[in-house]
Design a protein around this motif. Structure first.
Motif, mmCIF file in Angstrom:
data_model
loop_
_atom_site.group_PDB
_atom_site.id
_atom_site.type_symbol
_atom_site.label_atom_id
_atom_site.label_comp_id
_atom_site.label_asym_id
_atom_site.label_seq_id
_atom_site.Cartn_x
_atom_site.Cartn_y
_atom_site.Cartn_z
ATOM 1 N N CYS A 50 -5.613 -9.958 -2.699
ATOM 2 C CA CYS A 50 -5.262 -8.594 -3.071
ATOM 3 C C CYS A 50 -6.534 -7.789 -3.323
ATOM 4 C CB CYS A 50 -4.375 -8.582 -4.307
ATOM 5 S SG CYS A 50 -3.908 -6.916 -4.860
ATOM 6 N N CYS A 58 3.270 -7.668 -11.302
ATOM 7 C CA CYS A 58 2.419 -6.526 -10.932
ATOM 8 C C CYS A 58 2.869 -5.300 -11.718
ATOM 9 C CB CYS A 58 2.491 -6.273 -9.429
ATOM 10 S SG CYS A 58 1.168 -5.234 -8.787
ATOM 11 N N LEU A 72 12.458 -7.651 -3.406
ATOM 12 C CA LEU A 72 11.306 -8.497 -3.725
ATOM 13 C C LEU A 72 10.265 -7.749 -4.546
ATOM 14 C CD1 LEU A 72 10.673 -10.464 -0.400
ATOM 15 C CD2 LEU A 72 11.388 -11.420 -2.592
ATOM 16 N N LEU A 73 9.878 -6.560 -4.085
ATOM 17 C CA LEU A 73 8.783 -5.858 -4.742
ATOM 18 C C LEU A 73 9.196 -5.257 -6.070
ATOM 19 C CD1 LEU A 73 6.961 -4.096 -1.767
ATOM 20 C CD2 LEU A 73 6.545 -6.331 -2.780
ATOM 21 N N GLN A 129 0.793 -12.933 1.928
ATOM 22 C CA GLN A 129 1.086 -12.298 0.649
ATOM 23 C C GLN A 129 2.590 -12.205 0.416
ATOM 24 O OE1 GLN A 129 -0.954 -8.595 1.198
ATOM 25 N NE2 GLN A 129 -2.963 -9.401 0.604
ATOM 26 N N PHE A 155 9.080 -8.135 -8.475
ATOM 27 C CA PHE A 155 7.676 -8.520 -8.627
ATOM 28 C C PHE A 155 6.925 -7.510 -9.488
ATOM 29 C CE2 PHE A 155 3.293 -8.471 -6.753
ATOM 30 C CZ PHE A 155 2.882 -9.694 -7.266
ATOM 31 N N ASN A 169 -1.482 -13.967 -5.303
ATOM 32 C CA ASN A 169 -2.223 -13.122 -4.355
ATOM 33 C C ASN A 169 -3.527 -12.590 -4.941
ATOM 34 O OD1 ASN A 169 -0.358 -13.208 -2.173
ATOM 35 N ND2 ASN A 169 0.949 -11.728 -3.237
ATOM 36 N N ILE A 217 4.828 -13.794 -2.703
ATOM 37 C CA ILE A 217 5.748 -12.995 -3.521
ATOM 38 C C ILE A 217 7.144 -13.625 -3.526
ATOM 39 C CG2 ILE A 217 6.885 -10.751 -3.693
ATOM 40 C CD1 ILE A 217 4.356 -9.480 -2.595
ATOM 41 N N ARG A 218 7.577 -14.141 -2.396
ATOM 42 C CA ARG A 218 8.866 -14.846 -2.375
ATOM 43 C C ARG A 218 8.843 -16.070 -3.279
ATOM 44 N NH1 ARG A 218 9.731 -14.703 4.178
ATOM 45 N NH2 ARG A 218 10.719 -12.618 4.314
ATOM 46 N N ARG A 237 9.151 -14.981 -6.798
ATOM 47 C CA ARG A 237 10.460 -14.395 -7.089
ATOM 48 C C ARG A 237 11.604 -15.385 -6.873
ATOM 49 N NH1 ARG A 237 12.900 -11.570 -8.694
ATOM 50 N NH2 ARG A 237 13.739 -9.923 -7.365
ATOM 51 N N ILE A 243 2.954 -1.177 -5.517
ATOM 52 C CA ILE A 243 2.517 -2.484 -5.036
ATOM 53 C C ILE A 243 2.017 -2.400 -3.597
ATOM 54 C CG2 ILE A 243 3.307 -4.838 -4.541
ATOM 55 C CD1 ILE A 243 5.271 -4.492 -6.889
ATOM 56 N N CYS A 269 -0.955 -14.305 -10.709
ATOM 57 C CA CYS A 269 -0.455 -13.898 -9.392
ATOM 58 C C CYS A 269 -1.072 -14.776 -8.309
ATOM 59 C CB CYS A 269 -0.792 -12.431 -9.130
ATOM 60 S SG CYS A 269 -0.199 -11.814 -7.539
#
Length: 421
Positions: A355, A339, A330-331, A144, A334, A351, A148-149, A152, A294, A349
């Motif tokens: 998720c 999200c 990152l988050l 996950q 994101f 994930n 996300i990387r 982003r 998140i 997304c």
């Protein structure tokens, strides 16, 4: 005649000695009164032999008294033990019992009261290993995080261009840059990055230093940071923090989390981010609303948390330390793009298949009363009201349609001038 008297006196003295001695009171037949004997008594040699034989035949226990109390206790303990001290009988057993406690082998007996202190040492054997604590971590967190990387990679979120790392003056002295980082973090609470960046731009043009903040009055400072969230409280925090920094830290910010959280208006999230950005030291994870939301949605926590501080502690238990500085950036981005707090874009997304919260409708956020998004009475949306409230609402709508709109005094004057002309 004289000879008979002398022998009688000798016998009388010998008999008196025998009667007074405890060894000879029982045997009175040793001395005879026969006048036919030449000496009138038993010879000395025969008397010694008889006395010696009598001492041998007597009980040896009465002849050897135990004078030391310690020896009596040890003899009683040895007699009670299951293993005898000697196979012999009689005087040999008593001799060993009285002599044995004087040796140094006393601690070897199991019933002895005095025991040696044993020193316990553990050898490092193969079977010995320290107790291992259970290390918990999410199942697919690495996969996950990689997705996300990837999402982003463009770095086009508001935090990338207007975050705390972009709000300080690069050409300013080091202590001024650190102060500006702290100010931007204080203003960013409950505020979007766009509004924070605009307020920091005005503060920097005015002079964002400890001395200038203290020299600026509250009204002027409020106009500079408006419209950040809770701007009135933040004006007070900025003044109190600047005064504390000038008094205790020489105009610079503290270089520890403990010192930063002492400042008014600075919480744990701001302290950890200030340590990372201003001092280049990773002291913890900066958890804001995006990271808190998140992390709970992805299932990165063993149990659901209620506030960002609980989330920070839960993440630091399993997340590797080398990722603590990256995870906030990152988050946050994101959460600003994909999200979202309401109606997240789960369809785009990467994930969405791993998720646990994917494709679950978030509760709609009720808009504030008076905002353009608030439902009007004439709209087609149904409003749940009671019968009395519904009748009162209809009467109010009818009255608004019949009554003319109020006219201000300026418009009345303009109308009069037009009519007279």
């Amino acid at each position: 005649m004289l000879h008979v008297r002398c022998s009688a006196r000798v016998c009388y003295v010998v008999r008196g000695f025998i009667m007074t001695s405890p060894y000879f009171m029982e045997n009175r037949s040793v001395i005879t009164r026969s006048a036919s004997q030449t000496a009138g008594c038993t010879p000395a040699a025969s008397l010694r032999t008889k006395l010696t034989n009598r001492r041998r035949n007597e009980d040896p226990v009465s002849a050897v008294p135990v004078k030391v109390e310690v020896e009596e206790k040890i003899v009683s303990e040895l007699r009670a033990s299951s293993t005898p001290l000697s196979t012999g009988n009689g005087p040999e057993l008593l001799h060993e019992a009285t002599v044995q406690p004087k040796t140094e082998t006393l601690p070897e007996y199991p019933h002895s009261r005095r025991r040696r202190q044993l020193k316990v040492e553990y050898e490092k054997d193969e079977w010995f290993s320290p107790m291992k604590t259970e290390h918990w971590e999410p199942a697919d967190w690495r996969k996950q995080l990689g997705f996300i990387r990837e999402m982003r990679s463009s770095r086009d979120a508001p935090v990338d261009n207007m975050g705390a790392e972009k709000c300080y003056d690069i050409e300013a002295p080091a202590h001024v840059r650190r102060f500006q980082v702290l100010v931007s973090l204080m203003l960013s609470s409950q505020t979007k990055d766009q509004v924070t960046a605009a307020a920091m731009q005005k503060l920097r043009a005015h002079g964002c230093t400890v001395e200038n903040i203290l020299a600026t009055d509250d009204e002027k400072l409020g106009k500079l940071i408006y419209p950040v969230g809770f701007w009135r409280n933040k004006v007070k925090y900025l003044k109190l923090t600047s005064a504390m920094l000038q008094k205790e830290f020489g105009g610079d910010i503290p270089n520890s989390v403990e010192g930063l959280v002492r400042l008014p208006g600075v919480g744990p999230k701001m302290a950890h981010l200030a340590m990372d950005i201003a001092w280049d030291q990773v002291s913890g994870i900066g958890v804001d609303t995006h990271v808190h939301r998140i992390s709970n949605r992805l299932g990165w926590l063993r149990k659901a948390t209620k506030n960002p501080e609980e989330t920070r502690k839960a993440l630091e238990e399993w997340l590797p330390r080398e990722l603590w500085s990256e995870i906030n950036w990152l988050l946050v981005g994101f959460g600003q793009q994909v999200c979202l707090p309401v109606n997240p874009l789960c369809s785009v997304c990467l994930n969405q298949h791993s998720c646990p919260s994917a494709h679950k409708n978030s509760p709609p956020k009720r808009p504030k009363s008076g905002s353009p998004r608030s439902p009007s009475p004439t709209s087609s949306s149904k409003i749940k009201t009671e019968p009395k409230q519904e009748a009162a609402l209809k009467d109010e709508m009818i009255n608004k349609e019949l009554l003319p709109t109020p006219v201000s005094h300026t418009t009345k004057r303009r109308l009069k001038t037009k009519i007279n002309a």
